[in-house]
Design an enzyme around this catalytic site. Sequence first.
Site, mmCIF file in Angstrom:
data_model
loop_
_atom_site.group_PDB
_atom_site.id
_atom_site.type_symbol
_atom_site.label_atom_id
_atom_site.label_comp_id
_atom_site.label_asym_id
_atom_site.label_seq_id
_atom_site.Cartn_x
_atom_site.Cartn_y
_atom_site.Cartn_z
ATOM 1 N N HIS A 189 52.434 42.627 41.782
ATOM 2 C CA HIS A 189 52.083 41.922 40.533
ATOM 3 C C HIS A 189 52.750 42.549 39.302
ATOM 4 O O HIS A 189 52.686 41.974 38.212
ATOM 5 C CB HIS A 189 50.573 41.902 40.312
ATOM 6 C CG HIS A 189 49.827 41.114 41.354
ATOM 7 N ND1 HIS A 189 50.160 39.823 41.680
ATOM 8 C CD2 HIS A 189 48.759 41.436 42.142
ATOM 9 C CE1 HIS A 189 49.330 39.381 42.631
ATOM 10 N NE2 HIS A 189 48.488 40.346 42.930
ATOM 11 N N ASP A 195 45.358 40.894 52.807
ATOM 12 C CA ASP A 195 44.151 40.277 52.246
ATOM 13 C C ASP A 195 44.051 38.783 52.540
ATOM 14 O O ASP A 195 43.116 38.128 52.083
ATOM 15 C CB ASP A 195 44.042 40.562 50.734
ATOM 16 C CG ASP A 195 45.362 40.461 50.001
ATOM 17 O OD1 ASP A 195 46.348 39.982 50.601
ATOM 18 O OD2 ASP A 195 45.416 40.859 48.820
ATOM 19 N N HIS A 202 47.861 36.914 47.624
ATOM 20 C CA HIS A 202 48.134 36.597 46.212
ATOM 21 C C HIS A 202 49.632 36.407 45.986
ATOM 22 O O HIS A 202 50.443 37.104 46.621
ATOM 23 C CB HIS A 202 47.627 37.736 45.313
ATOM 24 C CG HIS A 202 46.173 38.031 45.468
ATOM 25 N ND1 HIS A 202 45.702 39.060 46.261
ATOM 26 C CD2 HIS A 202 45.090 37.412 44.944
ATOM 27 C CE1 HIS A 202 44.378 39.070 46.208
ATOM 28 N NE2 HIS A 202 43.971 38.085 45.420
ATOM 29 N N ASP A 242 51.210 38.713 51.302
ATOM 30 C CA ASP A 242 49.924 38.990 50.651
ATOM 31 C C ASP A 242 49.255 37.662 50.286
ATOM 32 O O ASP A 242 49.932 36.668 50.052
ATOM 33 C CB ASP A 242 50.187 39.817 49.386
ATOM 34 C CG ASP A 242 48.920 40.378 48.752
ATOM 35 O OD1 ASP A 242 48.610 41.558 49.003
ATOM 36 O OD2 ASP A 242 48.253 39.640 48.006
HETATM 37 ZN ZN LIG Z 1 46.689 40.642 47.255
#
Ligand SMILES: [Zn+2]
Length: 297
Positions: free
Chosen positions: A115, A233, A154, A152
């Site tokens: 991120h 995740d 996200h 991931d």
């Molecule tokens: Zn994540």
Amino acid sequence: MGRGHPECPQRLDAINDHLRATGLDVALDMRDAPQVDLRDVELAHSSGYVAELRDLLETVRSTGRPRAIDPDTTAGPATWDAVLRAAGAAVAATDAVIDGEVESAFCAVRPPGHHATRDQAMGFCFFNNVAIAARHALDARGLARVAIVDFDVHHGNGTEDIVAGDDRMLMVSIFQHPLYPYSGAVPKGTNMINVPIPPYTKGPDVRDAIEAMWMPRLEAFRPEMIFVSAGFDAHRDDELGQLGLVEADYAWITRRIKDVADRHAGGRIVSCLEGGYALGALARSVAAHLRVLAHVD
Ligand SMILES: [Zn+2]
């Protein structure tokens, strides 16, 4: 990150314990992470951001007073050293693979990186470990084409920010959408293959999407090395997302990445831990990932 935060030290303890309990550690060449050279970091981040973050995190270290970067992301006294070593692991792994010391490498690091944009820390991330390592492979080690794979749950908005528009890199990713950081539905460059997946999707549909959307582009790109943002995740036990992957899915995804690496890149893969917060599922999924990378049945 503070008490009760999911991005906690126990994540790495769980991985290490499980590797030992299963005997998988014996098949691995375990190395400590060195601190990164900030010149490598500045390949992916602006020098202004690097200087600002260093000042902030060195102040936190010397005063012992934690500082919130955003509502999810807090720096503590040990953060600066961890940030330097997480990126340092990725760069050292890249050198070890390019030098032929090892075929592939996995960096069990915290904090995660995907991120972190060119000039912003967010979402538990400070330096973008994978983007730094990928740029090191290109700019310091002379490779011409590298792929970045991000599974991931996200969207890797930071990596996209750094990589989009640089045709020496192809980024393929799959992520739950909508979900933090709510980006990715519209790719920022033609070298980005973003595959948003609705909540509650399970392994078979994720595999189909990867086969259809990632594989032809990876094959056509013929990467000389592959970097993996390995977040776990999207596991069904993980409460930060609502996808339904299991350990066998992570083994399958790793196998497909390795197929491309074996065909085009001499097997060269550097994988870096990103998310994964359900400790048991995280440890088992990392083991499934490593069994494929390390040729352990
Ligand atoms: Zn994540």
